[in-house]
Scaffold this motif. Structure first.
Motif, PDB file in Angstrom:
ATOM      1  N   ARG A   1      33.374  47.254  35.181  1.00  0.00           N
ATOM      2  CA  ARG A   1      33.028  46.338  36.273  1.00  0.00           C
ATOM      3  C   ARG A   1      34.102  45.278  36.516  1.00  0.00           C
ATOM      4  NH1 ARG A   1      26.622  45.689  34.880  1.00  0.00           N
ATOM      5  NH2 ARG A   1      25.993  47.711  35.707  1.00  0.00           N
ATOM      6  N   PRO A   2      34.639  44.685  35.467  1.00  0.00           N
ATOM      7  CA  PRO A   2      35.698  43.691  35.720  1.00  0.00           C
ATOM      8  C   PRO A   2      36.895  44.283  36.464  1.00  0.00           C
ATOM      9  CG  PRO A   2      34.898  43.495  33.484  1.00  0.00           C
ATOM     10  CD  PRO A   2      34.277  44.739  34.032  1.00  0.00           C
ATOM     11  N   LEU A   3      37.254  45.489  36.069  1.00  0.00           N
ATOM     12  CA  LEU A   3      38.400  46.107  36.738  1.00  0.00           C
ATOM     13  C   LEU A   3      38.093  46.392  38.211  1.00  0.00           C
ATOM     14  CD1 LEU A   3      39.923  48.669  34.184  1.00  0.00           C
ATOM     15  CD2 LEU A   3      41.064  46.752  35.327  1.00  0.00           C
TER      16      LEU A   3
ATOM     17  N   LEU B   1      35.913  44.863  40.012  1.00  0.00           N
ATOM     18  CA  LEU B   1      35.855  43.574  40.708  1.00  0.00           C
ATOM     19  C   LEU B   1      37.259  43.024  40.948  1.00  0.00           C
ATOM     20  CD1 LEU B   1      34.025  41.372  41.835  1.00  0.00           C
ATOM     21  CD2 LEU B   1      34.086  40.280  39.585  1.00  0.00           C
ATOM     22  N   LEU B   2      38.097  43.184  39.931  1.00  0.00           N
ATOM     23  CA  LEU B   2      39.478  42.734  40.091  1.00  0.00           C
ATOM     24  C   LEU B   2      40.143  43.456  41.269  1.00  0.00           C
ATOM     25  CD1 LEU B   2      42.004  41.227  39.048  1.00  0.00           C
ATOM     26  CD2 LEU B   2      42.462  43.215  37.603  1.00  0.00           C
TER      27      LEU B   2
ATOM     28  N   VAL C   1      38.701  42.115  44.537  1.00  0.00           N
ATOM     29  CA  VAL C   1      39.173  40.772  44.869  1.00  0.00           C
ATOM     30  C   VAL C   1      40.638  40.809  45.288  1.00  0.00           C
ATOM     31  CG1 VAL C   1      39.670  38.512  43.877  1.00  0.00           C
ATOM     32  CG2 VAL C   1      37.473  39.615  43.427  1.00  0.00           C
ATOM     33  N   MET C   2      41.411  41.571  44.576  1.00  0.00           N
ATOM     34  CA  MET C   2      42.827  41.673  44.927  1.00  0.00           C
ATOM     35  C   MET C   2      43.019  42.259  46.316  1.00  0.00           C
ATOM     36  SD  MET C   2      44.229  40.296  42.416  1.00  0.00           S
ATOM     37  CE  MET C   2      45.877  40.580  42.983  1.00  0.00           C
TER      38      MET C   2
ATOM     39  N   GLN D   1      42.169  39.761  48.954  1.00  0.00           N
ATOM     40  CA  GLN D   1      43.192  38.726  49.136  1.00  0.00           C
ATOM     41  C   GLN D   1      44.450  39.284  49.792  1.00  0.00           C
ATOM     42  OE1 GLN D   1      43.241  35.424  46.013  1.00  0.00           O
ATOM     43  NE2 GLN D   1      42.525  37.197  44.842  1.00  0.00           N
ATOM     44  N   VAL D   2      44.772  40.488  49.438  1.00  0.00           N
ATOM     45  CA  VAL D   2      45.926  41.110  50.106  1.00  0.00           C
ATOM     46  C   VAL D   2      45.658  41.247  51.598  1.00  0.00           C
ATOM     47  CG1 VAL D   2      47.204  43.266  50.328  1.00  0.00           C
ATOM     48  CG2 VAL D   2      46.779  42.314  48.067  1.00  0.00           C
TER      49      VAL D   2
ATOM     50  N   LEU E   1      43.638  39.403  53.247  1.00  0.00           N
ATOM     51  CA  LEU E   1      43.660  38.046  53.779  1.00  0.00           C
ATOM     52  C   LEU E   1      45.094  37.603  54.070  1.00  0.00           C
ATOM     53  CD1 LEU E   1      42.045  35.442  54.362  1.00  0.00           C
ATOM     54  CD2 LEU E   1      42.396  34.800  51.974  1.00  0.00           C
TER      55      LEU E   1
ATOM     56  N   ILE F   1      35.062  38.757  34.328  1.00  0.00           N
ATOM     57  CA  ILE F   1      34.557  38.594  35.692  1.00  0.00           C
ATOM     58  C   ILE F   1      34.590  37.128  36.102  1.00  0.00           C
ATOM     59  CG2 ILE F   1      32.512  38.798  37.139  1.00  0.00           C
ATOM     60  CD1 ILE F   1      31.819  41.344  35.670  1.00  0.00           C
TER      61      ILE F   1
ATOM     62  N   LEU G   1      38.278  36.018  36.471  1.00  0.00           N
ATOM     63  CA  LEU G   1      39.015  36.384  37.691  1.00  0.00           C
ATOM     64  C   LEU G   1      38.437  35.693  38.917  1.00  0.00           C
ATOM     65  CD1 LEU G   1      37.736  38.788  39.833  1.00  0.00           C
ATOM     66  CD2 LEU G   1      37.849  40.081  37.717  1.00  0.00           C
TER      67      LEU G   1
ATOM     68  N   ILE H   1      45.979  35.526  44.538  1.00  0.00           N
ATOM     69  CA  ILE H   1      46.277  36.781  43.830  1.00  0.00           C
ATOM     70  C   ILE H   1      46.818  36.478  42.433  1.00  0.00           C
ATOM     71  CG2 ILE H   1      47.826  38.770  43.831  1.00  0.00           C
ATOM     72  CD1 ILE H   1      47.563  38.835  46.873  1.00  0.00           C
TER      73      ILE H   1
END
Lengths: 335, 172
Positions: free
Chosen positions: A8-10, A12-13, A16-17, A20-21, A23, B63, B66, B89
């Motif tokens: 899940r963290p990956l 989510l990462l 999110v990345m 933002q890219v 954005l 989580i 980040l 980023i």
């Protein structure tokens, strides 16, 4: 979608990345003041659009090609049919044109000799015997045709009538074994007899060996056979050699005997010379018979051959010299 | 493997008082903006990075790490003239990596804090430079003496700042 907890963290990462890219892409402007997100969108979508356009174009082109091919095949069949019909029509018109030319020649000949009674006829058949050089014409006794009448074309002598039926007649060609025409050499005026040999070429007899006969010299009718008028073209000299006792002269017939279609039956022996109008006309001409169309029946001519046909092989005497050869028109005896 | 698991089981996960994380992050941004107003040596400081790094290493939750990095980074972008997302980023990566590493390694010792801050500072600048190079088509000068000084300064500040922030932890 169930994502394992350790991933899940990956995930989510990554989300999110990416956000933002994107954005950043909305804000950043590259060359020519184009936003990066638009540039990416174009670069991302353009290949897909190009591929889609290509695919649609190929499908459309393929479909069009298929439809066109079907139409082309149908059109090809129609064109082939039309081509065949036109080729047939073309041959028909060519045949008619050739026939018109021949008829024009016959008509011209008749108009040039309007004072001479003659009858146009059409060759409707030939003898079944290969050795017999005869043809049938569509004129008979009902049209005024009689035995021993001369048959010619505008090119020259064809032969003579040997059999007459009510609506048809048999013509003995110049090249038949039993045929003979009184003839003379155009230049030297040396008389002789042109006889058939059953071959495409005829032979001129009774010309002495001393006579100089060049190749290509024209041979004309002498009129002494009382069948053909004087000075009708018989043929040309195709070759000579000395014989015993007379010179052997090969004659190429002036008329195309191998492709006869329209002929002229001479109803008189009057000379075919328009300048001789002062001469007495033949009985047929006097009776009012003139040239008629091939389909128009004419009256029976009163003129008859002055000499009965002789048996084949009855050789006349030599021409040049003391006495002219007894030019006759040998014919087959009536069957 | 067993030793590794045992090591992880001995690492403590710290929790903070409610609003402490958000308050510290907000304060860091304000102070950062305030200090940059004066320019000069103040530009060496990267307080939002230190806060992100600290809470990532302490909470040890990738989580939350980040997300905190993202939030701080985007706010920092909002206060700058750069396109929004550049710091976001970079700090997202820092928050995630710090949380991941903090879950495996003890980062309570001052030396390790200094080292991690030094490394993450350069990592943060590297991500920033890469992003600028890829997205903005710029070629920032990454390696410089100023950067090295800044990394050392921030590492030293971190060594001093982190114990203060440790006071915001809930006591077990």
């Amino acid at each position: 979608m169930d994502i394992p907890s350790r991933h899940r963290p990956l995930v989510l990462l990554a989300g999110v990345m990416l956000a933002q890219v994107l954005l950043l892409a909305f804000q950043i402007k590259r060359d020519r003041d184009v936003r990066l997100i638009r540039l990416w969108s174009v670069e991302l979508l353009t290949p897909l659009q190009r591929a889609g356009t290509w695919l649609i174009g190929e499908l459309h082109g393929g479909w069009r090609g298929y439809v066109d091919l079907r139409h082309a095949r149908q059109e090809n069949e129609e064109l082939r049919t039309e081509l065949g019909r036109l080729q047939l029509r073309n041959r028909e018109l060519e045949s008619r044109a050739a026939e018109a030319d021949r008829l024009a020649a016959v008509l011209g000949f008749r108009q040039a000799h309007a004072e001479v009674p003659m009858l146009a006829a059409e060759v409707i058949g030939a003898s079944a015997d290969a050795a017999s050089k005869t043809v049938y014409i569509n004129r008979g006794s009902h049209d005024g045709v009689r035995r021993n009448m001369g048959v010619i074309t505008p090119d020259g002598v064809v032969g003579k009538i040997i059999e007459v039926f009510p609506n048809t007649s048999m013509v003995l060609l110049l090249t038949d074994h039993d045929s003979g025409v009184g003839a003379l050499l155009a230049t030297s005026r040396t008389h002789g007899v042109v006889k058939g040999e059953g071959e495409p070429f005829a032979r001129m007899e009774y010309v002495i060996n001393d006579e100089k006969v060049p190749d290509g010299e024209e041979i004309l009718t002498s009129g002494e056979d009382r069948i053909f008028p004087k000075d009708l073209p018989v043929g040309t000299v195709a070759g000579t050699q000395d014989g015993n006792p007379f010179k052997i002269i090969r004659v190429r017939p002036a008329a195309r005997l191998d492709r006869l279609e329209e002929v002229i039956v001479l109803l008189t022996q009057r000379e075919l010379n328009p300048q001789n109008e002062a001469e007495p006309a033949a009985p047929a001409a006097k009776s009012g018979e003139t040239a008629t169309s091939p389909s128009a029946p004419t009256k029976q001519p009163e003129q008859k051959p002055a000499q009965q046909p002789q048996k084949p092989g009855a050789s006349p005497a030599p021409a040049k010299g003391a006495a002219k050869p007894p030019v006759t028109a040998p014919a087959k005896p009536p069957q | 493997m067993n030793a590794h698991i045992q090591a992880e089981t001995h690492i403590e996960v710290h929790k903070f008082y409610g609003g402490a994380v958000a308050g510290v992050a907000f304060l860091a941004l304000v102070v950062q903006a305030f200090l940059h107003k004066f320019g000069g040596k103040a530009e060496y400081l990267e307080l939002p990075l230190l806060v992100t790094l600290y809470f990532g290493l302490s909470r040890r939750n990738p989580i939350s790490g980040l997300l905190l990095g993202t939030a701080i980074g985007l706010l920092q972008d909002g206060l700058s003239h750069m396109p929004i997302g550049l710091y976001g980023i970079a700090k997202t990566f820092v928050g995630y990596l710090a949380s991941t590493i903090g879950a495996r390694v003890d980062v309570e010792h001052p030396m390790s804090r200094f080292a991690f801050t030094f490394l993450f500072f350069h990592f943060h600048q590297a991500v920033l430079a890469t992003t600028e190079w890829l997205l903005l088509a710029q070629r920032p000068q990454y390696i410089s003496g100023k950067l090295l000084v800044a990394s050392l300064v921030n590492s030293l500040v971190a060594v001093a700042l982190f114990p203060l922030l440790d006071r915001l932890r809930k006591q077990p």
